[in-house]
Design a protein around this motif. Structure first.
Motif, PDB file in Angstrom:
ATOM      1  N   ARG A  48       0.940  -1.075  -0.612  1.00  0.00           N
ATOM      2  CA  ARG A  48      -0.188   0.006   0.082  1.00  0.00           C
ATOM      3  C   ARG A  48       0.695   1.311   0.120  1.00  0.00           C
ATOM      4  NH1 ARG A  48      -3.647   0.432   5.087  1.00  0.00           N
ATOM      5  NH2 ARG A  48      -1.493   0.653   6.045  1.00  0.00           N
ATOM      6  N   VAL A  58      -3.070   0.373  -3.656  1.00  0.00           N
ATOM      7  CA  VAL A  58      -2.327  -0.719  -3.528  1.00  0.00           C
ATOM      8  C   VAL A  58      -1.981  -1.353  -4.852  1.00  0.00           C
ATOM      9  CG1 VAL A  58      -3.198  -2.838  -2.924  1.00  0.00           C
ATOM     10  CG2 VAL A  58      -3.805  -0.984  -1.573  1.00  0.00           C
ATOM     11  N   ILE A 337      -8.855  -4.980   0.879  1.00  0.00           N
ATOM     12  CA  ILE A 337      -8.338  -4.302   0.567  1.00  0.00           C
ATOM     13  C   ILE A 337     -10.041  -2.902   0.558  1.00  0.00           C
ATOM     14  CG2 ILE A 337      -7.751  -2.755  -1.251  1.00  0.00           C
ATOM     15  CD1 ILE A 337      -6.342  -4.768  -2.507  1.00  0.00           C
TER      16      ILE A 337
END
Length: 441
Positions: A48, A58, A337
């Protein structure tokens, strides 16, 4: 590797550097070709970053994760939102910046101009313009091939988009479009800060962009009145005559698609060709093979020249990643995510992966011939439903231009040390313009 967009997960978000966002932004903008490989070595294939103006991003370099993004739902992975950094230049209606049904509508309108018979019809035009450009190269002294290729590919896309080449308006547009691309990462700050657009270089950029828009709107208005509009084959005329789901495209929509084609339709091909000349000049054996292929106007000759272009794009990716904005939380690579993050399938990291490309630091066009061709891990045009519309056009153009140069000249480096990539807006270009010495064959 799994993706899960239906239920929350207890997995942690990906790791990454804890540097302040301004520092990460500068490192990504100015040194990403050095910084991202270091981050991958430290954190692995998923990490990230925190970058202005995108926020949390990311990086992905595992092919399973990348395939999951490319084949995932377009309602989850928004490419248009992921490209919003380009919005101030391309415009909100650009095919690059829209998603779902709006994107499909724009893509459907543009696709016929870059496929099938239309693509074959451009080959002769590209050949004529390439011969005219390379004929001007001086022999016996260095030639900046990047500048030359940008001039050539801009002229090609202007002809394809507008169908004409003469006139004061297009003459001015040539100059101003080239100036629009003469920007670095710091110049891009003015795209997102209206206050900066009143100062120095950012003000000059804004004034130039306004004038480009004026020229395009004038061309659109004039073309609407053309008596032979239905018989023209250029992109602008097609967009004015093809109904868009029963609606006429507005001037703003037309402007945004034209700017997208004019800017994205020439810059990446020009840079890939410049890198190809840079590598061929330093590899006499492969240059000789390419020259033999250039002398063969048939399919086998085209095949090797296309392999040269593909290997140039692999070894020196012009765009280092593509972007998708998440509309909901997903799992990739064993990490959670969150929605609102942007995932970046990394073209550069995959292309440099020795597990995907044997001896990835070497220029070897042969890797794109015969068995084992790395099709799935060759990503210069992205992938999935958002794969670049102009991919076929770009490769055709590269083959024709390589043939024009290699049948006329021998190439040699102007100095021993290779050039390195440097950032130029969102692309990486040869640091010295891919300078080569040329001599007549």
């Amino acid at each position: 590797m799994t993706t899960d967009t239906a239920t929350p997960t207890t997995l942690r978000p990906p790791p990454g550097p804890r540097l302040p966002m301004p520092v990460q932004t500068v490192l990504f903008g100015m040194l990403r070709h050095h910084w991202l490989p270091r981050l991958r070595r430290r954190y692995g294939e998923v990490f990230r970053m925190h970058i202005y103006p995108e926020g949390h991003v990311v990086s992905l370099s595992n092919m399973d994760d990348i395939r999951a993004v490319f084949t995932g739902s377009s309602t989850v992975f928004h490419a248009g939102e992921g490209n919003m950094a380009l919005g101030p230049v391309m415009g909100e209606h650009s095919v690059l910046l829209t998603d779902e049904q709006v994107h499909l509508r724009a893509r459907k309108l543009l696709m016929p101009a870059f496929h099938g018979a239309a693509l074959r019809g451009y080959r002769e035009l590209v050949g004529e313009l390439a011969e005219a450009e390379v004929r001007r190269w001086p022999t016996g002294r260095p030639v900046g091939t990047h500048h030359s290729m940008r001039t050539l590919t801009l002229e090609v896309i202007l002809r394809v988009v507008f169908g004409v080449h003469a006139g004061a308006r297009l003459d001015e547009l040539r100059t101003r479009l080239a100036r629009l691309l003469e920007i670095g990462p710091l110049d891009m700050l003015g795209w997102y800060n209206p206050g900066l657009r009143r100062i120095g270089p950012w003000r000059r950029f804004a004034e130039n962009q306004r004038r480009v828009d004026e020229l395009l709107y004038a061309e659109i208005a004039e073309r609407r009145l053309a008596a032979d509009l239905d018989s023209r084959a250029d992109v602008l005329s097609r967009l004015l005559t093809v109904p868009a789901e029963g609606e006429r495209l507005s001037e703003a929509e037309l402007r945004d698609q034209l700017v997208t084609l004019l800017l994205a339709g020439h810059e990446t091909t020009a840079t890939a060709l410049a890198w190809a000349f840079h590598e061929l000049a330093r590899d006499p054996s492969r240059q000789a093979t390419a020259a033999e292929a250039a002398a063969d106007p048939g399919a086998e000759g085209d095949r090797y020249l296309e392999a040269v272009a593909k290997e140039s794009m692999r070894l020196h990716p012009v765009l280092t990643e593509v972007a998708r904005k998440l509309t909901t939380e997903v799992r990739l690579g064993g990490y959670r995510i969150p929605a609102g993050y942007t995932v970046l399938p990394s073209i550069a990291l995959v292309h440099a992966d020795p597990d995907r490309h044997d001896q990835p630091h070497l220029f070897r066009p042969e890797r794109f011939l015969g068995e084992g061709t790395p099709t799935s891990s060759w990503l210069p045009f992205g992938g999935g439903v958002r794969r670049c519309l102009g991919a076929g056009f770009s490769l055709m153009e590269a083959v024709v231009v390589l043939r024009a140069v290699l049948t006329r000249y021998r190439l040699a480096p102007d100095r021993q040390r290779p050039e390195h990539p440097r950032p130029r807006h969102i692309t990486l270009v040869p640091s010295r313009g891919a300078r080569v010495l040329v001599t007549s064959r």
